[in-house]
Design an enzyme around this catalytic site. Structure first.
Site, mmCIF file in Angstrom:
data_model
loop_
_atom_site.group_PDB
_atom_site.id
_atom_site.type_symbol
_atom_site.label_atom_id
_atom_site.label_comp_id
_atom_site.label_asym_id
_atom_site.label_seq_id
_atom_site.Cartn_x
_atom_site.Cartn_y
_atom_site.Cartn_z
ATOM 1 N N LYS A 67 0.867 -1.190 0.000
ATOM 2 C CA LYS A 67 0.000 0.000 0.000
ATOM 3 C C LYS A 67 0.888 1.219 0.000
ATOM 4 O O LYS A 67 1.860 1.298 0.756
ATOM 5 C CB LYS A 67 -0.850 -0.041 1.287
ATOM 6 C CG LYS A 67 -1.885 1.048 1.383
ATOM 7 C CD LYS A 67 -3.184 0.633 0.733
ATOM 8 C CE LYS A 67 -4.168 1.782 0.592
ATOM 9 N NZ LYS A 67 -3.924 2.647 -0.566
ATOM 10 N N LYS A 91 5.337 2.049 8.464
ATOM 11 C CA LYS A 91 4.107 2.714 8.928
ATOM 12 C C LYS A 91 2.955 1.725 9.068
ATOM 13 O O LYS A 91 2.265 1.699 10.083
ATOM 14 C CB LYS A 91 3.741 3.801 7.900
ATOM 15 C CG LYS A 91 2.718 4.795 8.381
ATOM 16 C CD LYS A 91 2.347 5.783 7.266
ATOM 17 C CE LYS A 91 3.554 6.508 6.712
ATOM 18 N NZ LYS A 91 3.175 7.450 5.627
ATOM 19 N N LYS A 103 5.081 2.163 -3.074
ATOM 20 C CA LYS A 103 5.017 3.576 -3.469
ATOM 21 C C LYS A 103 5.246 3.669 -4.964
ATOM 22 O O LYS A 103 5.900 2.800 -5.555
ATOM 23 C CB LYS A 103 6.106 4.377 -2.743
ATOM 24 C CG LYS A 103 5.810 5.860 -2.654
ATOM 25 C CD LYS A 103 4.831 6.181 -1.537
ATOM 26 C CE LYS A 103 4.480 7.638 -1.476
ATOM 27 N NZ LYS A 103 3.730 7.961 -0.247
ATOM 28 N N THR A 187 -5.027 12.708 6.618
ATOM 29 C CA THR A 187 -3.624 12.895 7.002
ATOM 30 C C THR A 187 -3.493 14.071 7.968
ATOM 31 O O THR A 187 -2.828 13.966 9.008
ATOM 32 C CB THR A 187 -2.747 13.085 5.739
ATOM 33 O OG1 THR A 187 -2.908 11.916 4.929
ATOM 34 C CG2 THR A 187 -1.284 13.253 6.098
ATOM 35 N N SER A 346 -7.417 5.028 4.338
ATOM 36 C CA SER A 346 -7.338 4.277 3.073
ATOM 37 C C SER A 346 -7.695 2.810 3.308
ATOM 38 O O SER A 346 -8.356 2.173 2.485
ATOM 39 C CB SER A 346 -5.917 4.343 2.502
ATOM 40 O OG SER A 346 -5.760 5.484 1.709
HETATM 41 P P1 NAD Z 1 0.365 18.356 -1.757
HETATM 42 O O1 NAD Z 1 0.870 18.228 -3.145
HETATM 43 O O2 NAD Z 1 -1.092 18.457 -1.519
HETATM 44 O O3 NAD Z 1 1.058 19.645 -1.053
HETATM 45 C C1 NAD Z 1 2.422 19.861 -0.980
HETATM 46 C C2 NAD Z 1 2.649 21.268 -0.457
HETATM 47 O O4 NAD Z 1 4.045 21.479 -0.269
HETATM 48 C C3 NAD Z 1 2.185 22.377 -1.420
HETATM 49 O O5 NAD Z 1 1.614 23.422 -0.671
HETATM 50 C C4 NAD Z 1 3.492 22.854 -2.058
HETATM 51 O O6 NAD Z 1 3.437 24.210 -2.482
HETATM 52 C C5 NAD Z 1 4.425 22.698 -0.865
HETATM 53 N N1 NAD Z 1 5.845 22.648 -1.234
HETATM 54 C C6 NAD Z 1 6.448 21.942 -2.225
HETATM 55 N N2 NAD Z 1 7.772 22.193 -2.219
HETATM 56 C C7 NAD Z 1 8.000 23.067 -1.203
HETATM 57 C C8 NAD Z 1 9.140 23.702 -0.689
HETATM 58 N N3 NAD Z 1 10.335 23.481 -1.219
HETATM 59 N N4 NAD Z 1 9.003 24.547 0.379
HETATM 60 C C9 NAD Z 1 7.790 24.771 0.917
HETATM 61 N N5 NAD Z 1 6.660 24.182 0.481
HETATM 62 C C10 NAD Z 1 6.769 23.348 -0.565
HETATM 63 O O7 NAD Z 1 1.010 17.155 -0.936
HETATM 64 P P2 NAD Z 1 0.473 16.418 0.364
HETATM 65 O O8 NAD Z 1 -0.372 15.285 -0.077
HETATM 66 O O9 NAD Z 1 -0.038 17.406 1.356
HETATM 67 O O10 NAD Z 1 1.849 15.776 0.881
HETATM 68 C C11 NAD Z 1 2.794 16.545 1.618
HETATM 69 C C12 NAD Z 1 3.723 15.610 2.366
HETATM 70 O O11 NAD Z 1 2.940 14.767 3.206
HETATM 71 C C13 NAD Z 1 4.527 14.662 1.472
HETATM 72 O O12 NAD Z 1 5.800 14.451 2.044
HETATM 73 C C14 NAD Z 1 3.723 13.386 1.505
HETATM 74 O O13 NAD Z 1 4.513 12.242 1.239
HETATM 75 C C15 NAD Z 1 3.224 13.408 2.928
HETATM 76 N N6 NAD Z 1 2.026 12.587 3.121
HETATM 77 C C16 NAD Z 1 0.871 12.841 2.454
HETATM 78 C C17 NAD Z 1 -0.222 12.013 2.660
HETATM 79 C C18 NAD Z 1 -1.549 12.251 1.990
HETATM 80 O O14 NAD Z 1 -2.495 11.526 2.303
HETATM 81 N N7 NAD Z 1 -1.693 13.233 1.133
HETATM 82 C C19 NAD Z 1 -0.130 10.944 3.560
HETATM 83 C C20 NAD Z 1 1.047 10.726 4.238
HETATM 84 C C21 NAD Z 1 2.129 11.551 4.004
#
Ligand code: NAD
Length: 419
Positions: A67, A91, A103, A187, A346
């Site tokens: 997953k 996790k 992934k 999340t 999920s």
């Molecule tokens: P997303 O694409 O919705 O948002 C990412 C955000 O980060 C955006 O606001 C973008 O502008 C910002 N960003 C990108 N590069 C940047 C930088 N250099 N400096 C500052 N901001 C920056 O992504 P998301 O789904 O919110 O995921 C964010 C993190 O959380 C990732 O590391 C992802 O692996 C982790 N994550 C997400 C989920 C999920 O369900 N979406 C679950 C577990 C972990």
């Protein structure tokens, strides 16, 4: 093996050692089980053709089908996808889910594409990996750059390949197509539940509760909403265009409006703007990285002024930076716990898809809260029992469950011991 994966992996083996689990038992987790690399065609609207590199990794499946999300971003690499799949393995083991870790990702400036190009590419991605993914084999979900619409395209394309509706091949779908309303917020909600459960253990009780947030996407934004409603103050927020800061506190409604209508939090009226990375060095009580990995490194860890870190992003603190922060007394709620709300909901969505018995919103919220409170408590207790930091404690719990699963498949017959 890439540098990112080898440093991620070291943490599991060190934690296993701290818990007395033999290296022999966890040997099957030394390398990814399967990594498929493909080149996918992207037909642009002007008729030109580009080739895009993409990967799907199934790191380990001792606990169940793999997953993990799909990341569409220019910085994606094989090493990054494999490390993210490794973290998903840890996790899912920590959160007690019947899943292994996987992934996927593509090296693409996805946000820069037209809607038609995005759909064409996502459908190519689903077709290119139709032989890898599957509702009982490997189940993708959203990550950076992807969301419910991309999941709907993948479910639809996969269904055409399999000539049937098997929408539980992905989670994070729009609710009308078999998703759960709570998944989009899971999340951020989960990170907030972990924060409340660990507030005292992180040394945050009695502080001014000032938060600096890096990343204003699906995870960070929802977390900010929950924290602000609970009385925390957002003193700095960054997205990829820059950061904005105010000692008095930023207005969250205005930040959301600036992001939605003008594309960036830096378009907020009022507040001092700066470059993106500046957010990391804000004077605050809690730093919340919620963007990409590798943000806090040995090169900048001394400049962190926060009292504690809550990792919504995967892998935002490098292994050597971890040591520096620990020596400086900065406690960390680790990614494998703090961002696990997404994969937990999920799992519920996947169960709903398999059984066709719907979960109510109330049920989803309650189950998420209970599971993450339980696991946070388990991490705090393991940290005390083994006299380690919270990340190592989370890895100890994951290593114990993985070791049991490996041993249950007969490893004990050949001299590897379970605990
Ligand atoms: P997303 O694409 O919705 O948002 C990412 C955000 O980060 C955006 O606001 C973008 O502008 C910002 N960003 C990108 N590069 C940047 C930088 N250099 N400096 C500052 N901001 C920056 O992504 P998301 O789904 O919110 O995921 C964010 C993190 O959380 C990732 O590391 C992802 O692996 C982790 N994550 C997400 C989920 C999920 O369900 N979406 C679950 C577990 C972990």
């Amino acid at each position: 093996m890439g540098e990112l994966l080898s440093s991620a992996r070291v943490r599991l083996f060190e934690a296993a050692k701290a818990a007395g689990i033999s290296e022999k038992t966890l040997k099957p987790l030394s390398y990814p089980k399967e990594t498929i690399a493909v080149s996918l065609p992207l037909r642009r609207d002007d008729g030109s053709l580009e080739l895009i590199k993409a990967w799907r990794c199934r790191y380990d499946d001792h606990l169940g089908p793999t997953k993990g999300g799909i990341r569409f971003h220019p910085s994606v690499s094989a090493d990054e996808v494999q490390s993210l799949a490794f973290w998903m393995t840890v996790k899912c083991a920590l959160i007690d889910l019947p899943f292994g870790g996987g992934k996927g990702g593509a090296q693409i400036d996805f946000r820069g594409l037209s809607p038609q190009e995005r759909e064409r590419f996502t459908r190519e991605f689903a077709a290119g990996f139709a032989h890898v993914i599957g509702p009982d084999r490997d189940i993708p979900a959203p990550d950076v750059g992807t969301g419910p619409t991309e999941m709907a395209w993948i479910a639809d394309t996969y269904g055409k390949h399999r000539t049937g509706h098997t929408r539980h091949v992905v989670t994070g779908k729009p609710p009308v197509l078999g998703g759960l309303a709570g998944r989009a917020n899971a999340t951020g909600d989960g990170a907030f539940i972990v924060l409340k459960a660990m507030e005292e253990a992180l040394g945050l009780a009695g502080t001014k509760r000032r938060i600096a947030l890096q990343g204003f996407g699906s995870g960070g934004r929802r977390f900010a909403r929950r924290a602000v409603e609970d009385g925390w103050t957002l003193v700095a927020v960054a997205d990829s265009s820059g950061s904005v800061r105010s000692e008095k506190g930023l207005d969250l409604d205005a930040l959301e409006k600036a992001k939605d209508q003008k594309g960036s939090v830096t378009e907020l009226d009022g507040g001092e703007t700066d470059e993106s990375g500046a957010v990391l060095f804000t004077d605050c009580d809690l730093l919340v990285p919620a963007a990409l990995g590798g943000q806090i490194t040995a090169g900048n860890a001394e400049r962190i002024k926060a009292g504690a870190v809550l990792e919504i992003a995967n892998g935002p603190v490098s292994a050597d930076a971890d040591d520096i922060l620990r020596e400086r007394g900065i406690r960390i709620a680790p990614d494998v716990l703090a961002n696990a709300g997404g994969v937990f909901v999920s799992w519920l969505e996947w169960v709903q898809g398999r059984t066709q018995i719907p979960f109510s919103d109330h049920d989803v919220d309650n189950r998420l809260k209970k599971r993450l409170e339980d696991r946070s408590k388990a991490v705090i207790e393991a940290a005390q029992e083994f006299d380690v930091d919270f990340r190592t404690a989370a890895y100890v719990l994951a290593a114990q469950r993985l070791a049991k699963a490996v041993s249950a498949q007969g490893a004990h017959l050949y001299g590897a011991q379970e605990r």
